[in-house]
Scaffold this active site. Structure first.
Site, PDB file in Angstrom:
ATOM      1  N   ALA A   1      65.043  34.266  41.840  1.00  0.00           N
ATOM      2  CA  ALA A   1      64.638  33.762  43.149  1.00  0.00           C
ATOM      3  C   ALA A   1      65.889  33.386  43.952  1.00  0.00           C
ATOM      4  CB  ALA A   1      63.740  32.547  42.985  1.00  0.00           C
TER       5      ALA A   1
ATOM      6  N   GLN B   1      64.805  39.114  44.117  1.00  0.00           N
ATOM      7  CA  GLN B   1      63.623  38.409  44.588  1.00  0.00           C
ATOM      8  C   GLN B   1      64.034  37.441  45.698  1.00  0.00           C
ATOM      9  OE1 GLN B   1      61.773  35.151  42.292  1.00  0.00           O
ATOM     10  NE2 GLN B   1      59.828  36.238  42.425  1.00  0.00           N
TER      11      GLN B   1
ATOM     12  N   TYR C   1      55.331  28.135  45.349  1.00  0.00           N
ATOM     13  CA  TYR C   1      56.377  28.007  46.358  1.00  0.00           C
ATOM     14  C   TYR C   1      55.793  28.315  47.747  1.00  0.00           C
ATOM     15  CZ  TYR C   1      59.176  27.541  42.214  1.00  0.00           C
ATOM     16  OH  TYR C   1      59.659  27.087  41.006  1.00  0.00           O
TER      17      TYR C   1
ATOM     18  N   ARG D   1      55.582  39.684  44.322  1.00  0.00           N
ATOM     19  CA  ARG D   1      55.022  38.969  43.169  1.00  0.00           C
ATOM     20  C   ARG D   1      54.018  37.971  43.738  1.00  0.00           C
ATOM     21  NH1 ARG D   1      58.009  36.173  37.938  1.00  0.00           N
ATOM     22  NH2 ARG D   1      57.217  37.960  36.796  1.00  0.00           N
TER      23      ARG D   1
ATOM     24  N   ARG E   1      61.563  35.887  28.959  1.00  0.00           N
ATOM     25  CA  ARG E   1      62.274  35.068  27.973  1.00  0.00           C
ATOM     26  C   ARG E   1      62.775  35.867  26.779  1.00  0.00           C
ATOM     27  NH1 ARG E   1      57.544  30.799  28.007  1.00  0.00           N
ATOM     28  NH2 ARG E   1      56.525  32.791  28.474  1.00  0.00           N
TER      29      ARG E   1
HETATM   30  C1  LIG Z   1      64.439  30.468  32.940  1.00  0.00           C
HETATM   31  C2  LIG Z   1      63.315  31.042  33.757  1.00  0.00           C
HETATM   32  C3  LIG Z   1      63.475  31.156  35.131  1.00  0.00           C
HETATM   33  C4  LIG Z   1      62.463  31.742  35.906  1.00  0.00           C
HETATM   34  N1  LIG Z   1      62.685  31.951  37.244  1.00  0.00           N
HETATM   35  C5  LIG Z   1      61.792  32.660  37.967  1.00  0.00           C
HETATM   36  C6  LIG Z   1      62.098  33.072  39.282  1.00  0.00           C
HETATM   37  O1  LIG Z   1      63.209  32.892  39.785  1.00  0.00           O
HETATM   38  N2  LIG Z   1      61.149  33.732  39.971  1.00  0.00           N
HETATM   39  C7  LIG Z   1      59.918  34.036  39.418  1.00  0.00           C
HETATM   40  O2  LIG Z   1      59.086  34.646  40.084  1.00  0.00           O
HETATM   41  N3  LIG Z   1      59.625  33.695  38.156  1.00  0.00           N
HETATM   42  C8  LIG Z   1      60.539  33.053  37.402  1.00  0.00           C
HETATM   43  N4  LIG Z   1      60.289  32.793  36.091  1.00  0.00           N
HETATM   44  C9  LIG Z   1      59.079  33.357  35.458  1.00  0.00           C
HETATM   45  C10 LIG Z   1      59.430  34.691  34.762  1.00  0.00           C
HETATM   46  O3  LIG Z   1      59.842  35.677  35.685  1.00  0.00           O
HETATM   47  C11 LIG Z   1      58.234  35.230  33.964  1.00  0.00           C
HETATM   48  O4  LIG Z   1      57.177  35.516  34.830  1.00  0.00           O
HETATM   49  C12 LIG Z   1      57.761  34.221  32.910  1.00  0.00           C
HETATM   50  O5  LIG Z   1      58.836  33.716  32.162  1.00  0.00           O
HETATM   51  C13 LIG Z   1      56.734  34.874  31.970  1.00  0.00           C
HETATM   52  O6  LIG Z   1      57.281  35.981  31.289  1.00  0.00           O
HETATM   53  P1  LIG Z   1      57.729  35.872  29.744  1.00  0.00           P
HETATM   54  O7  LIG Z   1      56.522  35.400  28.983  1.00  0.00           O
HETATM   55  O8  LIG Z   1      58.128  37.281  29.359  1.00  0.00           O
HETATM   56  O9  LIG Z   1      58.867  34.896  29.649  1.00  0.00           O
HETATM   57  C14 LIG Z   1      61.263  32.175  35.297  1.00  0.00           C
HETATM   58  C15 LIG Z   1      61.103  32.003  33.927  1.00  0.00           C
HETATM   59  C16 LIG Z   1      62.124  31.474  33.147  1.00  0.00           C
HETATM   60  C17 LIG Z   1      61.925  31.365  31.662  1.00  0.00           C
END
Ligand SMILES: Cc1cc2nc3c(=O)[nH]c(=O)nc-3n(C[C@H](O)[C@H](O)[C@H](O)COP(=O)(O)O)c2cc1C
Length: 367
Positions: A57, A99, A183, A231, A327
């Protein structure tokens, strides 16, 4: 070759496989400028084997940052640093995405590891958040935002367009607008966060106006041959799932008519205490599939899809075109290599650069 490792073409961009790293805030920028941390982090993800790496982001204005450590793209110094990040991702063979975001009422927060809450109003590092209505998010975000004027709304939309122009010049080839996760854009859509009495509040048509106009502002400056994506928080998981999903389908269909190329189905996160079914494996997949089939948009989803067999099945069944693995990429930037090995691909290291590929083709420890 397994479905997960088929190339994917959208507009003029071809991803080497169906694996994407979705945005993940690093909260490590100074004055919004990417530094060594970002360069090394994104270079590793770019060479790790995924087809697409979307930079976290990135705020379209100073007030639109979640924390003081967020990346920004409202000035030339920020754009110049991001150009290096985009080049590093591309050098690894992945397509560089970004993003664009505005934090809305969650602005002025502490980093997750420094509290994961909003800074106190008298903290000299914080700033006044703005939102569709003067309603606090609640829980760890208790401060009441200022209600945005119509001029404020127009300014934010100009900021998104200016940010898209800078992102294009910086070398990004995949644009994602952050319309999710509580947001700014998501709070315009949400009846729980938006109580406006003007054209931006009330009916669903009015609550979606901010997103539709922002998409149009970016569409006008982002080239037609590159993917323009969103998104979207498609549901809150607060007991109104079917009604919210039908609204998301209608909105996705409208986005498509307005020139959107691709949608990533995510969660609203505007309601404190929602019942997200975390224990249900792949819980976003049926939602993404329905929205994609009804709207005609190619889709992605995330949330717990980092098991290679699950990711493979979702793509093979046509539920989603791309799998967003977040993650698991922090745990292992070469997740694609790990997945290819687990799925029995003939040349699992094929996407890695030669200094890794040569050795990993001959390395079987951990099999
Ligand atoms: C450290 C971290 C930072 C994240 N920052 C954003 C972000 O900047 N923008 C966003 O849309 N989602 C963000 N997310 C959500 C991830 O893009 C993702 O949708 C979420 O972790 C679920 O996927 P996963 O189960 O594979 O981790 C973040 C997640 C994590 C763990």
């Amino acid at each position: 070759m397994s479905a997960l490792f088929q190339p994917y073409q959208l507009k003029s961009v071809t991803l080497r496989n169906r694996i994407a790293v979705p945005p993940m805030c690093q909260y490590s920028a100074i004055d919004g400028v990417a530094g060594d941390w970002h360069l090394t982090h994104y270079a590793a993800l770019g060479r790790g084997g995924a087809g697409l790496v979307i930079v976290e982001a990135t705020a379209v204005s100073a007030e639109g940052r979640i924390t003081p450590g967020d990346l920004g793209i409202w000035n030339d110094a920020q754009a110049a640093a991001l150009a290096q990040v985009a080049a590093a991702i591309k050098a690894g063979g992945a397509v560089p995405g970004i993003q664009l975001a505005h934090a809305g009422r969650k602005a002025g927060s502490n980093r997750p590891w420094e509290g994961d809450d909003q800074m106190a109003a008298d903290d000299p590092r914080t700033w006044q958040a703005k939102a569709p209505s003067a309603l606090a998010h609640g829980a760890n975000w208790p401060r009441t935002p200022l209600e945005m004027s119509v001029d404020d709304i127009a300014q934010v939309q100009c900021d998104f367009a200016a940010a898209a122009v800078r992102a294009l010049a910086a070398g990004f080839e995949w644009m994602e607008l952050h319309f999710a996760h509580g947001y700014l854009a998501q709070t315009f859509l949400s009846p729980y966060a938006n109580r406006r009495g003007d054209d931006y509040g009330g009916s669903y048509a009015n609550r979606s106006r901010f997103m539709i106009e922002t998409l149009a502002a970016v569409r006008a400056v982002w080239p037609d041959h590159l993917p323009l994506t969103v998104r979207l928080g498609v549901t809150e998981f607060n007991g109104h799932d079917e009604a919210e999903l039908l609204e998301a389908i209608a909105l996705a269909t409208r986005f498509r008519q307005d020139g959107l190329d691709f949608l990533d189905a995510s969660i609203g996160f505007t309601v404190v205490g929602a019942s997200v079914p975390w224990q249900q494996t792949g819980f976003m997949l049926p939602l993404a599939e329905r929205i994609g089939r009804a709207s005609g948009l190619p889709m992605a989803a995330s949330w717990g899809l980092g098991e290679p067999e699950l990711a493979q099945r979702a793509v093979a069944r046509g539920q989603i075109a791309l799998v967003m693995v977040a993650r698991a990429h922090l745990a292992n930037p070469h997740w694609s290599f790990h997945a290819a090995r687990k799925l029995g691909a003939a040349e699992p290291a094929a996407a890695l650069p030669p200094p890794y590929r040569y050795w990993l083709e001959r390395y079987t420890a951990g099999d």
